[in-house]
Design an enzyme around this catalytic site. Structure first.
Site, mmCIF file in Angstrom:
data_model
loop_
_atom_site.group_PDB
_atom_site.id
_atom_site.type_symbol
_atom_site.label_atom_id
_atom_site.label_comp_id
_atom_site.label_asym_id
_atom_site.label_seq_id
_atom_site.Cartn_x
_atom_site.Cartn_y
_atom_site.Cartn_z
ATOM 1 N N ALA A 54 31.725 54.037 41.903
ATOM 2 C CA ALA A 54 30.462 53.515 41.586
ATOM 3 C C ALA A 54 30.229 52.018 41.891
ATOM 4 C CB ALA A 54 30.078 53.713 39.896
ATOM 5 N N GLY A 67 20.750 39.742 33.171
ATOM 6 C CA GLY A 67 21.161 41.139 32.722
ATOM 7 C C GLY A 67 22.581 41.158 31.648
ATOM 8 N N ARG A 109 32.666 40.073 24.183
ATOM 9 C CA ARG A 109 32.864 41.764 24.890
ATOM 10 C C ARG A 109 34.071 42.096 24.222
ATOM 11 N NH1 ARG A 109 28.759 40.604 26.148
ATOM 12 N NH2 ARG A 109 27.554 40.702 28.229
ATOM 13 N N TYR A 150 22.369 48.598 36.453
ATOM 14 C CA TYR A 150 23.422 49.365 36.415
ATOM 15 C C TYR A 150 23.600 50.149 35.023
ATOM 16 C CZ TYR A 150 28.515 49.890 35.245
ATOM 17 O OH TYR A 150 29.673 50.094 34.854
ATOM 18 N N LEU A 176 35.371 38.146 34.393
ATOM 19 C CA LEU A 176 35.855 36.892 33.392
ATOM 20 C C LEU A 176 37.460 36.582 33.767
ATOM 21 C CD1 LEU A 176 35.222 34.492 31.650
ATOM 22 C CD2 LEU A 176 35.427 35.921 29.837
ATOM 23 N N GLY A 202 37.197 49.408 47.325
ATOM 24 C CA GLY A 202 38.483 49.921 47.020
ATOM 25 C C GLY A 202 39.354 49.303 47.995
ATOM 26 N N PHE A 229 34.995 58.000 39.294
ATOM 27 C CA PHE A 229 35.031 56.550 39.117
ATOM 28 C C PHE A 229 34.140 55.986 39.964
ATOM 29 C CE2 PHE A 229 38.975 57.905 37.242
ATOM 30 C CZ PHE A 229 39.402 57.341 36.272
#
Ligand code: UDP
Length: 338
Positions: A76, A294, A229, A142, A191, A38, A74
């Protein structure tokens, strides 16, 4: 002043947008973030505590020092491809770190948690669109790490009356509507930003034929061979968290719940590139390379449960909104390495 909310990972992309939204609604917000991925300067209108969810003492200190009412979690690691090659850090951070967090919460009598889960918990779904009861069979570490936490939260709900709502995000996209906050990952692997970076490169005089944009696989079983997606605007993701928080307060007895967050519509990689060409007016070329480890071919949400039970509705359901807001942001705040 409304309730105090602790946001782990509040210096990250979605977390930082959440901080701003809650602060704007009058909440006191405390951010707990190790700044490994972050950015401290993305934390606006909140106190930043630099700490790691892997460190139980640092967590205990936050809960001891501040009167926290609820937690939005959040923090992670969230790169599918990376998780395949470094599963150890995914399980340690996402599973063990979350266990540390909820144990610290439980020890301090704080039993309200909103958890960032993911559509990656569904793996390669048998049918589309994906509802909350679609079987969850992750195909990468994940997704496994997030599903493990969902199970832990269900068990804590049953045993300890620990109240949680897991929000299964589809693909977060876009930047703040007012241009005040953007998207910054290091490294950037997503993306939408990568397409827009390529557009900026060409706008700066780069040769379109020397594209830096790679498409991971064009041989998927989809209508144009590229992955599909469901892209949801980051601002809409945040309003869903606020709605989930209100539901948690209104129905404290419900234990663990889960909701999909998407817009019920899918775009292929090629369709996203086309949309970016229209928004930017720039000739964006790409290279087709092998599949990324994945990646499932198609993920589209049925988010009707969130729309009904959380009384939430996306304000920016079309991808053009996300792209326009992201383009506005990146045009003014281009990445350093461009
Ligand atoms: N993708 C791509 N090229 C890139 C980055 C992503 O073709 O440089 C594809 C990726 O394989 C996936 C989709 O774009 O099918 C969205 O990937 P992203 O990393 O943005 O989000 P994810 O779906 O992994 O959460």
């Amino acid at each position: 002043m409304k309730e105090t909310i602790l946001i782990t990972g509040g210096a990250g992309y979605i977390g930082s947008h959440m901080v701003r939204q809650l602060a704007a609604h009058g909440h006191k917000v405390i951010v707990f973030d190790n700044l490994s991925r972050g950015n401290a300067d993305a934390v606006i209108d909140a106190e930043l505590v630099v700490g790691d969810i892997g460190n139980s003492e640092e967590l205990a200190a936050v809960f001891k020092n501040s009167d926290i009412d609820a937690v939005m979690h959040f923090a992670a690691l969230a790169y599918v491809g990376e998780s395949v090659h470094q599963p150890d850090i995914y399980y340690r951070n996402n599973v063990l770190g979350t266990l540390n967090l909820i144990d610290a919460m439980h020890a301090h009598g704080i039993n309200n948690l909103i958890f960032s889960s993911t559509c990656a918990t569904y793996g390669q779904p048998e049918s589309l669109p994906i509802t909350e009861s679609t079987p969850q069979h992750p195909i990468n570490p994940y997704g496994h790490s997030k599903l493990m936490v969902e199970q832990i939260l269900k068990d804590y709900g049953d045993a300890f009356n620990f109240r949680s709502i897991a929000l299964r995000y589809f693909n977060a996209a876009g930047c703040a509507v007012d241009g005040s906050l953007g998207e910054r990952h290091d490294p950037e692997t997503h993306l939408l930003p990568l397409i827009l970076f390529e557009a900026l490169r060409v706008r700066n005089g780069g040769d379109p034929e020397e594209s830096t944009l790679n498409i991971f696989g064009s041989d998927f079983e989809t209508h144009d061979g590229t992955c599909i997606r469901d892209y949801i605007h980051v601002s809409d993701l945040c309003t869903a968290h606020t709605a989930a928080y209100h539901r948690m307060l209104q129905k404290p007895e419900l234990g663990a719940e889960q909701f999909n967050l998407g817009v019920n519509r899918g775009y292929s990689v090629l369709e996203v590139i086309e949309a970016c060409k229209k928004i930017t007016g720039i000739d964006i070329q790409f290279n087709t390379v092998t599949r990324r480890d994945g990646d499932p071919p198609e993920l589209i949400a049925d988010a009707s449960a969130a729309m009904i039970k959380l009384q939430w509705k996306p304000e920016f359901p079309s991808i053009e909104h996300s792209l326009q807001h992201a383009w506005d942001w990146f045009s003014k705040n281009p990445p350093d390495n461009l």
